[in-house]
Design an enzyme around this catalytic site. Structure first.
Site, PDB file in Angstrom:
ATOM      1  N   HIS A 237       0.896  -1.038   0.389  1.00 59.35           N
ATOM      2  CA  HIS A 237       0.030   0.402   0.395  1.00 59.35           C
ATOM      3  C   HIS A 237       0.657   1.082   0.136  1.00 59.35           C
ATOM      4  CE1 HIS A 237       0.806   0.922   4.191  1.00 59.35           C
ATOM      5  NE2 HIS A 237       0.667  -0.180   4.204  1.00 59.35           N
ATOM      6  N   ASP A 238       0.854   2.346  -0.959  1.00 62.33           N
ATOM      7  CA  ASP A 238       1.013   3.061  -0.430  1.00 62.33           C
ATOM      8  C   ASP A 238       2.495   3.393  -1.353  1.00 62.33           C
ATOM      9  OD1 ASP A 238      -0.732   5.369   0.647  1.00 62.33           O
ATOM     10  OD2 ASP A 238      -0.511   3.959   1.905  1.00 62.33           O
TER      11      ASP A 238
ATOM     12  N   GLY B  60       4.660  -1.394   2.658  1.00 63.45           N
ATOM     13  CA  GLY B  60       4.516  -0.248   2.175  1.00 63.45           C
ATOM     14  C   GLY B  60       4.639   1.416   1.650  1.00 63.45           C
TER      15      GLY B  60
END
Length: 261
Positions: free
Chosen positions: A118-119, A136
């Site tokens: 994520h991100d 992440g």
């Protein structure tokens, strides 16, 4: 639009008429797929915006939920640019934050079994090799190469045209144009082969190598290293990119940067 009869496509998904959806692919509602995209068999796409000409291989998952304990559902996305080659069994997870995005640029090669958490922010023209794992908030800048089975810690940045060798354990940033490998990761020098393949002239490659020596091999303080670097002709801006990257590091740098400013 070519949608295989065995594919499952939500009526709310927006798919360009020139896209192709393979058998048993699952396309959720919150998805936009651009012109000329090819979605392979059994792939699952959710919470995603995908530009034109991108291929996504069989059984890949794009837009899956972030792998976090106690995460609460929010509206977030994976945004993928144009002409990417994303191979089979790749996982790319959406942002953990409301309104956030995991972002991938253009013309990237993301090989099989790669994980992008994520991100993460992936630039343009990168290569991320089989079984690499990006935790992440990892940033990979343009033209960087991540070797197979490399593991990258949260919030680490890999600079422009840097090379991370296979099976590297990376816990700190890699400056632009440099090469690291090993467990623990070790700075090995400039990414000479990558710079040559990208078309940098011998003169520019020589200046990058000189900057590497000044920063990482002479034992200078960062202040004195910057003074020395200021004496190097920097017509293409490569030295400035290195210094700006170093100035913005939060996790520290892979290599021997002996003194602090």
């Amino acid at each position: 639009m070519s949608v295989h009869a065995a594919a499952v496509v939500h009526e709310g998904a927006k798919i360009d008429p020139e896209a192709e959806i393979g058998p048993f692919a699952l396309i959720h509602e919150n998805v936009v797929i651009g012109r000329g995209c090819v979605i392979g068999p059994y792939a699952e796409i959710n919470h995603a915006r995908i530009g034109s000409g991108t291929r996504i291989g069989s059984r890949s998952i794009v837009g899956g939920d972030p792998q976090m304990q106690n995460w609460t559902e929010v509206s977030s996305l994976v945004r993928i640019g144009n002409n990417n080659d994303i191979r089979e069994l790749v996982t790319i997870h959406r942002s953990k934050d409301g309104g956030g995005e995991t972002a991938i640029g253009d013309r990237n090669m993301i090989m099989s079994n790669t994980h992008i958490g994520h991100d993460c922010l992936i630039g343009d023209d990168t290569a991320i090799t089989t079984y690499a794992g990006l935790s992440g908030h990892v940033t990979v800048q343009d033209f960087a190469i991540i070797g197979g089975h490399a593991g990258i810690h949260q919030f680490v940045r890999v600079g422009e045209s840097a090379m991370v060798g296979g099976m590297t354990r990376l816990v700190q940033d890699v400056a632009p144009f440099m090469m690291v490998e090993g467990h623990p990761s070790t700075l090995r020098g400039t990414n000479a082969v990558g710079l040559k393949r990208r078309g940098f002239s011998p003169k520019v490659r020589s200046k990058i190598k000189e900057a590497y020596k000044v920063l990482f091999r002479l034992g200078l303080s960062l202040e004195n290293a910057e003074k020395r670097l200021g004496e190097i002709e920097d017509g293409g801006g490569e030295i400035k990119k290195i210094m700006n990257f170093i100035a913005s590091t939060k996790r520290g740098l892979t290599g021997i940067l002996n003194a602090k400013k």
